[in-house]
Design a protein around this motif. Structure first.
Motif, PDB file in Angstrom:
ATOM      1  N   ILE A   6       0.802  -1.226   0.000  1.00  0.00           N
ATOM      2  CA  ILE A   6       0.000   0.000   0.000  1.00  0.00           C
ATOM      3  C   ILE A   6       0.836   1.279   0.000  1.00  0.00           C
ATOM      4  CG2 ILE A   6      -1.981  -1.144   1.067  1.00  0.00           C
ATOM      5  CD1 ILE A   6      -1.283   0.290   3.692  1.00  0.00           C
ATOM      6  N   THR A   7       2.094   1.219   0.389  1.00  0.00           N
ATOM      7  CA  THR A   7       2.920   2.425   0.411  1.00  0.00           C
ATOM      8  C   THR A   7       3.068   3.055  -0.978  1.00  0.00           C
ATOM      9  OG1 THR A   7       4.073   1.715   2.399  1.00  0.00           O
ATOM     10  CG2 THR A   7       5.172   3.369   1.055  1.00  0.00           C
ATOM     11  N   PRO A   8       3.285   2.283  -2.056  1.00  0.00           N
ATOM     12  CA  PRO A   8       3.347   2.927  -3.371  1.00  0.00           C
ATOM     13  C   PRO A   8       2.060   3.674  -3.742  1.00  0.00           C
ATOM     14  CG  PRO A   8       4.243   0.724  -3.504  1.00  0.00           C
ATOM     15  CD  PRO A   8       3.627   0.865  -2.141  1.00  0.00           C
ATOM     16  N   ILE A   9       0.936   3.213  -3.262  1.00  0.00           N
ATOM     17  CA  ILE A   9      -0.322   3.916  -3.529  1.00  0.00           C
ATOM     18  C   ILE A   9      -0.246   5.322  -2.950  1.00  0.00           C
ATOM     19  CG2 ILE A   9      -2.799   3.977  -3.012  1.00  0.00           C
ATOM     20  CD1 ILE A   9      -2.662   0.870  -2.985  1.00  0.00           C
ATOM     21  N   LYS A  10       0.255   5.415  -1.739  1.00  0.00           N
ATOM     22  CA  LYS A  10       0.363   6.720  -1.088  1.00  0.00           C
ATOM     23  C   LYS A  10       1.336   7.624  -1.834  1.00  0.00           C
ATOM     24  CE  LYS A  10       1.534   8.861   3.356  1.00  0.00           C
ATOM     25  NZ  LYS A  10       1.990   8.570   4.720  1.00  0.00           N
ATOM     26  N   THR A  11       2.505   7.102  -2.126  1.00  0.00           N
ATOM     27  CA  THR A  11       3.535   7.956  -2.718  1.00  0.00           C
ATOM     28  C   THR A  11       3.227   8.325  -4.170  1.00  0.00           C
ATOM     29  OG1 THR A  11       4.876   6.015  -3.223  1.00  0.00           O
ATOM     30  CG2 THR A  11       5.392   7.207  -1.212  1.00  0.00           C
ATOM     31  N   LEU A  12       2.671   7.409  -4.943  1.00  0.00           N
ATOM     32  CA  LEU A  12       2.406   7.704  -6.351  1.00  0.00           C
ATOM     33  C   LEU A  12       1.104   8.445  -6.581  1.00  0.00           C
ATOM     34  CD1 LEU A  12       3.589   4.458  -8.163  1.00  0.00           C
ATOM     35  CD2 LEU A  12       4.571   6.730  -8.341  1.00  0.00           C
ATOM     36  N   LEU A  25      -1.479   9.468  -3.960  1.00  0.00           N
ATOM     37  CA  LEU A  25      -1.980  10.427  -2.994  1.00  0.00           C
ATOM     38  C   LEU A  25      -1.028  11.607  -2.811  1.00  0.00           C
ATOM     39  CD1 LEU A  25      -3.499   7.975  -0.371  1.00  0.00           C
ATOM     40  CD2 LEU A  25      -4.668   9.238  -2.170  1.00  0.00           C
ATOM     41  N   GLN A  26       0.255  11.335  -2.752  1.00  0.00           N
ATOM     42  CA  GLN A  26       1.213  12.427  -2.650  1.00  0.00           C
ATOM     43  C   GLN A  26       1.607  12.938  -4.038  1.00  0.00           C
ATOM     44  OE1 GLN A  26       4.281  10.589  -0.266  1.00  0.00           O
ATOM     45  NE2 GLN A  26       3.315  11.253   1.634  1.00  0.00           N
ATOM     46  N   GLN A  27       1.259  12.181  -5.053  1.00  0.00           N
ATOM     47  CA  GLN A  27       1.452  12.525  -6.461  1.00  0.00           C
ATOM     48  C   GLN A  27       2.877  12.967  -6.785  1.00  0.00           C
ATOM     49  OE1 GLN A  27      -1.664  15.013  -7.953  1.00  0.00           O
ATOM     50  NE2 GLN A  27      -3.225  13.568  -7.381  1.00  0.00           N
ATOM     51  N   ARG A  28       3.830  12.144  -6.421  1.00  0.00           N
ATOM     52  CA  ARG A  28       5.202  12.431  -6.803  1.00  0.00           C
ATOM     53  C   ARG A  28       5.430  11.877  -8.205  1.00  0.00           C
ATOM     54  NH1 ARG A  28       8.019   8.005  -7.420  1.00  0.00           N
ATOM     55  NH2 ARG A  28       7.835   6.238  -6.020  1.00  0.00           N
ATOM     56  N   ALA A  72      14.759   5.455  -4.150  1.00  0.00           N
ATOM     57  CA  ALA A  72      14.677   4.210  -4.915  1.00  0.00           C
ATOM     58  C   ALA A  72      13.860   4.440  -6.181  1.00  0.00           C
ATOM     59  CB  ALA A  72      14.030   3.121  -4.072  1.00  0.00           C
ATOM     60  N   PRO A  73      14.293   3.846  -7.291  1.00  0.00           N
ATOM     61  CA  PRO A  73      13.501   3.986  -8.521  1.00  0.00           C
ATOM     62  C   PRO A  73      12.261   3.094  -8.482  1.00  0.00           C
ATOM     63  CG  PRO A  73      15.430   2.630  -8.919  1.00  0.00           C
ATOM     64  CD  PRO A  73      15.530   3.117  -7.502  1.00  0.00           C
ATOM     65  N   ASP A  74      11.270   3.484  -9.261  1.00  0.00           N
ATOM     66  CA  ASP A  74      10.079   2.657  -9.414  1.00  0.00           C
ATOM     67  C   ASP A  74      10.317   1.562 -10.446  1.00  0.00           C
ATOM     68  OD1 ASP A  74       8.397   4.180  -7.621  1.00  0.00           O
ATOM     69  OD2 ASP A  74       8.449   5.756  -9.145  1.00  0.00           O
ATOM     70  N   ILE A  75      11.204   1.848 -11.391  1.00  0.00           N
ATOM     71  CA  ILE A  75      11.495   0.891 -12.453  1.00  0.00           C
ATOM     72  C   ILE A  75      12.905   1.124 -12.974  1.00  0.00           C
ATOM     73  CG2 ILE A  75      10.536   2.370 -14.269  1.00  0.00           C
ATOM     74  CD1 ILE A  75       9.514  -0.189 -15.642  1.00  0.00           C
ATOM     75  N   PHE A  76      13.559   0.042 -13.371  1.00  0.00           N
ATOM     76  CA  PHE A  76      14.835   0.104 -14.072  1.00  0.00           C
ATOM     77  C   PHE A  76      14.554  -0.224 -15.535  1.00  0.00           C
ATOM     78  CE2 PHE A  76      16.456  -0.621  -9.815  1.00  0.00           C
ATOM     79  CZ  PHE A  76      17.646   0.082  -9.796  1.00  0.00           C
ATOM     80  N   ILE A  77      15.137   0.533 -16.438  1.00  0.00           N
ATOM     81  CA  ILE A  77      15.007   0.249 -17.871  1.00  0.00           C
ATOM     82  C   ILE A  77      16.403   0.052 -18.433  1.00  0.00           C
ATOM     83  CG2 ILE A  77      14.255   1.113 -20.125  1.00  0.00           C
ATOM     84  CD1 ILE A  77      12.058   2.659 -18.696  1.00  0.00           C
TER      85      ILE A  77
END
Length: 146
Positions: A32-38, A40-43, A115-120
C-alpha cells in the motif's frame, strides 16, 4: 472527495495495519505504500536507466512526452544524479542515468537517496560484444544494490 480526504483515510488505514502482528504488517505496507507515494502524494515516477551510455535516453524521453526534451549533446548530462523532466500538461518524471561509464559511487548515492520505481535497460541496436557483458554486469550490480 479531495486528495487530502483520501490521504487522511490512507493514514487511518496505515494505523490499523500497524496494529496487526509484525509478520502481517510488512507485506501489507509494502503493497500500500506505493499507492500513497504515487497517487496520494502525487510524486513523479522515478526511472533508472541502466545499460550502454549514449543509447536510448533522448529517445525514451521523446517517446514518453511526445516531444523532443533533449537536444543533441545533452544526452549524457547529469549522469549519476536524479533529474526531473516535465512538460506542461503531460506530467513529470525523475530520471537517474545509471548507464556505464558513470561512477558506481555516484549511482549508489543516488539510489540510497531515492529508490527507482522501475529500471530500464537500454542498448543501441548492434551486435552483442564485450561491452554488452560489461553493461549487464554493471546493471546487475546496480539492481543488487537497489
Amino acid at each position: 472527495m479531495t486528495p487530502s480526504t483520501f490521504l487522511s483515510l490512507y493514514d487511518k488505514l496505515e494505523k490499523l495495519v500497524r496494529r496487526l502482528p509484525e509478520g502481517l504488517q510488512q507485506p501489507i505496507l509494502r503493497e500500500i505504500t506505493p499507492i500513497k507515494t504515487l497517487f496520494l502524494q502525487q510524486r513523479p515516477p522515478r526511472i533508472a536507466l541502466i545499460g550502454s551510455g549514449g543509447a536510448g535516453k533522448a529517445e525514451l524521453l521523446s517517446a514518453l512526452f511526445s516531444t523532443e526534451l533533449l537536444k543533441p549533446g545533452e544526452e549524457n548530462l547529469n549522469e549519476g544524479t536524479w533529474v526531473k523532466f516535465s512538460r506542461g500538461g503531460q506530467g513529470a518524471l525523475q530520471l537517474l542515468d545509471a548507464r556505464r561509464p558513470v561512477s558506481s559511487q555516484l549511482v549508489k548515492a543516488a539510489l540510497a537517496e531515492q529508490a527507482p520505481d522501475i529500471f530500464i535497460f537500454v542498448r543501441p541496436a548492434r551486435e552483442i560484444d564485450d561491452a554488452f557483458a560489461a553493461d549487464l554486469e554493471h546493471a546487475e550490480q546496480m539492481l543488487a544494490f537497489a
